[in-house]
Design an enzyme around this catalytic site. Structure first.
Site, mmCIF file in Angstrom:
data_model
loop_
_atom_site.group_PDB
_atom_site.id
_atom_site.type_symbol
_atom_site.label_atom_id
_atom_site.label_comp_id
_atom_site.label_asym_id
_atom_site.label_seq_id
_atom_site.Cartn_x
_atom_site.Cartn_y
_atom_site.Cartn_z
ATOM 1 C CG ASP A 8 -6.920 5.518 -5.802
ATOM 2 O OD1 ASP A 8 -6.901 5.993 -4.650
ATOM 3 O OD2 ASP A 8 -7.015 4.304 -6.031
ATOM 4 C CG ASP A 126 -0.450 -1.749 -0.223
ATOM 5 O OD1 ASP A 126 -1.427 -1.414 0.475
ATOM 6 O OD2 ASP A 126 0.309 -0.932 -0.776
#
Length: 236
Positions: A8, A126
């Site tokens: 990330d 998500d």
């Protein structure tokens, strides 16, 4: 089942967040160092997320993504809002582009991208308390994961990345029940994400029928090595 070690990116660094909270991060260092290490341990793919793009809509890590894509197969997402954003990442070398917020807000873009780049577009779903969250996980989209999955399936999407936000970065185990339910109800290829903390969790995800699993913090925190995770996936 494919193991996708995660990198990330935030301001050019490799970081991990807890439950998607921008201010609750741990910095782990140079992304390229991690990418080389993952490959040395046997990774076949790397999952790269541009967190700057996810939170602001303006990604600033394209050069890093390009560098990683020069040495590994990459699937990447975060802040992708236009066809040009998609083209930029594919031209940078990414094998697969993940669309998140736009799958809800601009479904016509998803359909157009699938038509232009067949097999190279995935949708990230998500979920927070059974609802899809967008805009860097801060906005309730007013739709369930299954509803979104079935919508994008009609547009040509075959691969989903499913993340339970409440599990992300917590190392307390994946939401295997929700993952299995999404796979069975949608009939799509699902890559699971969120909560991986033990090698046993890999077996739990494999048992759901998932095509892959994304692992980040557990590796960084040395709960187990990527090589061990890959071995566990083969055994599963």
């Amino acid at each position: 089942m494919i193991i996708y070690p995660a990198i990330d990116l935030k301001e050019g660094q490799a970081v991990r967040l807890r439950q998607g909270v921008a201010g609750d991060k741990t910095v782990y260092g140079r992304p390229m160092d991690m990418a080389h290490d993952f490959l040395a341990q046997g990774a076949t793919w790397i999952h790269v997320v541009d967190l700057d793009g996810a939170f602001t809509g303006q990604g600033s890590n394209l050069a890093v993504i390009s560098d990683i894509a020069k040495i590994a197969r990459v699937q990447t997402g975060g802040g992708i809002r236009t066809m040009q954003d998609i083209a930029d990442r594919l031209e940078a070398g990414a094998q697969r582009v993940i669309l998140g917020t736009v799958a809800v807000e601009q479904p016509e873009l998803v359909a157009a991208a699938c038509a232009r780049y067949p097999g190279r577009i995935a949708v990230g779903i998500d979920a927070k308390e059974g609802r899809v969250a967008t805009r860097g996980w801060v906005k309730d989209a007013g739709i369930t994961p299954l509803e979104l999955a079935l919508q994008v399936k009609t547009m040509g999407v075959s691969t989903l990345i499913y993340t339970d936000i409440s599990r992300d970065g917590m190392l307390e185990g994946p939401n295997a029940a929700a993952t299995r339910a999404l796979i069975e109800a949608s009939g799509m290829e699902v890559i699971a994400s969120g909560g991986m903390g033990r090698l046993e969790d890999i077996a739990r995800v494999a048992d759901t029928g998932a095509a892959g699993v994304i692992i980040g913090k557990a590796i960084y925190e040395k709960r187990f090595t990527l090589a061990q995770a890959l071995a566990a996936a083969k055994e599963g």
